[in-house]
Design a protein around this motif. Structure first.
Motif, short mmCIF file in Angstrom:
data_model
loop_
_atom_site.label_atom_id
_atom_site.label_comp_id
_atom_site.label_asym_id
_atom_site.label_seq_id
_atom_site.Cartn_x
_atom_site.Cartn_y
_atom_site.Cartn_z
N ALA A 82 -37.80 20.33 -23.80
CA ALA A 82 -38.82 19.65 -24.61
C ALA A 82 -39.46 20.62 -25.60
N GLY A 83 -39.70 21.86 -25.14
CA GLY A 83 -40.29 22.85 -26.03
C GLY A 83 -39.37 23.22 -27.17
N LEU A 84 -38.06 23.36 -26.86
CA LEU A 84 -37.10 23.68 -27.91
C LEU A 84 -36.96 22.54 -28.91
N ILE A 85 -37.02 21.31 -28.41
CA ILE A 85 -36.96 20.17 -29.33
C ILE A 85 -38.17 20.18 -30.25
N ALA A 92 -37.66 22.88 -32.72
CA ALA A 92 -36.68 22.51 -33.74
C ALA A 92 -37.27 21.54 -34.75
N ILE A 93 -38.09 20.59 -34.25
CA ILE A 93 -38.74 19.65 -35.17
C ILE A 93 -39.69 20.39 -36.11
N GLY A 94 -40.46 21.30 -35.54
CA GLY A 94 -41.37 22.08 -36.37
C GLY A 94 -40.64 22.93 -37.39
N VAL A 119 -38.67 23.87 -43.00
CA VAL A 119 -37.55 23.97 -43.94
C VAL A 119 -37.65 22.91 -45.03
N ILE A 120 -37.96 21.67 -44.65
CA ILE A 120 -38.08 20.59 -45.63
C ILE A 120 -39.19 20.91 -46.63
N TYR A 121 -40.31 21.40 -46.11
CA TYR A 121 -41.42 21.75 -46.99
C TYR A 121 -41.02 22.87 -47.95
N ALA A 146 -44.60 31.96 -33.58
CA ALA A 146 -44.26 33.02 -34.52
C ALA A 146 -43.55 32.48 -35.75
N ILE A 147 -42.90 31.32 -35.64
CA ILE A 147 -42.23 30.73 -36.81
C ILE A 147 -43.25 30.49 -37.92
#
Length: 583
Positions: free
Chosen positions: A386-389, A392-394, A399-401, A450-451
């Protein structure tokens, strides 16, 4: 005519950006190669992700003792249990108190659960054993200042000169740190010099025919002693594994600086009725000392043992707990009366820690194994998934932004994120076998946070470049002039994040430290990536036509940035004069 002065390069300029890019590329290749050479290609997982065993121990008073369960005794028990578990080769085990009388030990997968239960649930065993042979380990660790400590054993109720008997070993830093910077003196020569071999010790007379001597040492034990390596906690813990009080044993001291062949246990720790640290009450300059009180039975045995040991070489006895020597003082005469003291270069903390260890051998405190739970990795795996999902969404939203707002500059940001991810992954993987770092759920959360920190650094730099272009500069000087301001902002921002991570790591315990450690590590890597990758890459791309000419998809189009008329290669489009006279 004088030669023209060489123009100064704009502040923040980087003449050879290729060197920085080559350096960080070599670093990634080296870390990746080290990862494969070590045989560890994935980060070590914590108990919440890999599973393991959780043991709950409940303290109880022994008959006749009502106040044994107190914070001091509980913390002493935690340190002993933690050292036992670490002796099994476990680095991520967590041992901590819960409430007033419970101790929780979490041991990750990969450890023998039955062996761990036996080690954790057993009350500490403290014995006094005569030293038959002593010497340096086969592989001796780096010298430690505490090697100079000299403990003394003597009658506490006497103030004669013979009461200052020296000792050769000192408690380890995890149990009793020692005064630093003290050199070995001539007074300790007998203890610091090489110990006699078994054959030499056997030739020396002993006061009693029944007293153990080097001649009684089994041949196989002598061979084990000769090859004994005390350089690691696991080796020191296994040295006396599976032995009985009546056996001859080999043992290491807790720092791995000395090894011993010890005779059968002569006095049990339960015969120590009390031990405490105090500043030398007699004012003889001894500093901090540890006093011991024995029961009537223990006092008689201690007098007999010290009297016998004083007449042989080496004239030492070892105080052994869990198969390791915590102190091995020398004696020159029999110590009678049921009182003794250990003195030397103690600090207050080291004396108190040693007193706690000695007290624990007689501590009227034992533990019941309240529960043993096998922790499945399924729950942690689901939470990790769930955390990785969520991560990934974040990341996808970031990236889209970046693409929508910065267009071509998003290419620089994404490459920088990939470089940061590669450095983070390889370093975390290598830290597993190196320092026992384990990736748990909070640590994963720290990596996800950190991302945003890393992306924020890129955005600060890009906006500084855009501000310079809005001021009428072309891309190449804008890249160089925007860097000093962006650099200061990035450093201040990362310093605040790192400071928060450092404080969190210091004041917290357990799994929260994983979050703080990962956050601090990724913050440092953000600085490395921005300085050695993002900035040099922008310097190189500023020379490319796509970016230099402000292509609409470069993210640096002057029209989109509100610059009128648009700038092209450093020249302004001439403005027609409005006054006819000027024409």
């Amino acid at each position: 005519m004088a030669a023209p002065k060489k123009g100064r390069r704009p502040t923040g300029a980087q003449g050879r950006p290729g060197r920085a890019l080559a350096f960080i590329l070599i670093a990634i290749v080296a870390l990746t190669g080290g990862m494969f050479l070590s045989g560890h290609t994935t980060p070590r997982l914590g108990i919440d992700l890999a599973g393991g065993t959780s043991i709950t121990l409940t303290a109880k008073n022994q008959p006749g003792e009502k106040n044994a369960i107190n914070p001091t005794n509980m913390q002493t028990a935690v340190s002993i249990i933690e050292r036992r578990v670490n002796g099994l080769g476990v680095s991520e085990a967590e041992v901590q108190t819960q409430g007033d009388r419970n101790i929780i030990a979490n041991i990750p997968k990969g450890t023998n659960s039955e062996q761990a239960r036996e080690q954790v649930g057993t009350t500490a065993q403290l014995y006094f054993r005569p030293v038959l042979v002593a010497g340096a380990p086969t592989t001796q660790p780096e010298p430690s200042p505490s090697a100079s400590n000299g403990d003394k054993a003597s009658d506490s109720d006497k103030e004669k000169a013979e009461d200052g008997d020296k000792a050769s070993s000192s408690p380890s830093p995890s149990v009793s740190p020692t005064t630093q910077g003290r050199a070995v003196t001539g007074a300790l020569k007998a203890d610091s010099s090489p110990s006699p071999k078994a054959s030499e010790a056997a030739a020396q007379p002993t006061p009693s025919a029944s007293a153990p001597s080097a001649a009684d040492i089994p041949a196989d034990l002598q061979k084990k002693y000769e090859s004994l390596n005390c350089s690691t906690p696991a080796a020191r813990a296994k040295a006396a594994e599976g032995t009985k009080p009546s056996d001859f044993i080999v043992a290491c001291d807790q720092k791995g600086q000395e090894k011993f062949i010890l005779g059968p246990a002569e006095i049990e720790g339960t015969q120590v009725t009390g031990a405490k640290a105090q500043y030398d009450p007699a004012g003889r300059g001894e500093g901090w000392i540890v006093t011991l009180d024995f029961s009537s039975k223990g006092a008689k045995k201690f007098g007999d043992v010290t009297g016998r040991i004083a007449g042989q070489q080496p004239n030492r006895f070892a105080i052994v707990m869990d198969g390791q020597s915590v102190s091995a003082p020398t004696v020159s005469s029999a110590i009678t009366g049921g009182n003794a003291q250990i003195s030397g270069n103690f600090t207050q903390q080291s004396a108190e820690d040693l007193a706690n260890i000695l007290s624990y051998g007689a501590l009227p405190l034992s533990f019941d194994e309240s529960s043993v739970t096998t922790v499945s990795a399924a729950l942690g795996g689901e939470q990790l998934k769930a955390g990785l999902i969520a991560g990934a969404i974040g990341l996808a939203l970031v990236v889209i932004y970046l693409i929508a707002y910065y267009r071509g500059l998003a290419f620089v940001a994404l490459l920088s994120l990939l470089v940061s991810a590669a450095l983070t992954y390889t370093i975390m993987t290598l830290l597993g076998p190196a320092i026992g770092f384990a990736l748990n759920l909070p640590a994963v959360c720290g990596a996800i946070v950190a991302i945003g920190i890393t992306a924020d650094s890129f955005i600060v730099y890009f906006e500084r470049i855009r501000d310079e272009i809005r001021d009428g500069r072309t891309l190449r000087p804008a890249v160089e002039r925007g860097w000093p301001r962006a650099r200061r902002t990035i450093l201040v921002s990362d310093f605040v994040s790192f400071l928060a991570a450092a404080v969190l790591f210091i004041v917290t315990v357990g799994k929260v430290q994983g979050f703080a450690f990962t956050l601090g590590l990724t913050t440092l890597l953000d600085v490395v990536v921005v300085f050695l990758f993002t900035k040099p890459l922008m310097t190189i791309l500023a020379r490319r036509k796509f970016f230099a000419d402000g292509h609409p998809w470069s993210g640096l189009d002057p029209k989109r940035l509100g610059v009128e008329p648009p700038l092209r290669r450093g020249r302004r489009t001439p403005v027609a004069p409005t006054d006819p006279k000027e024409a």
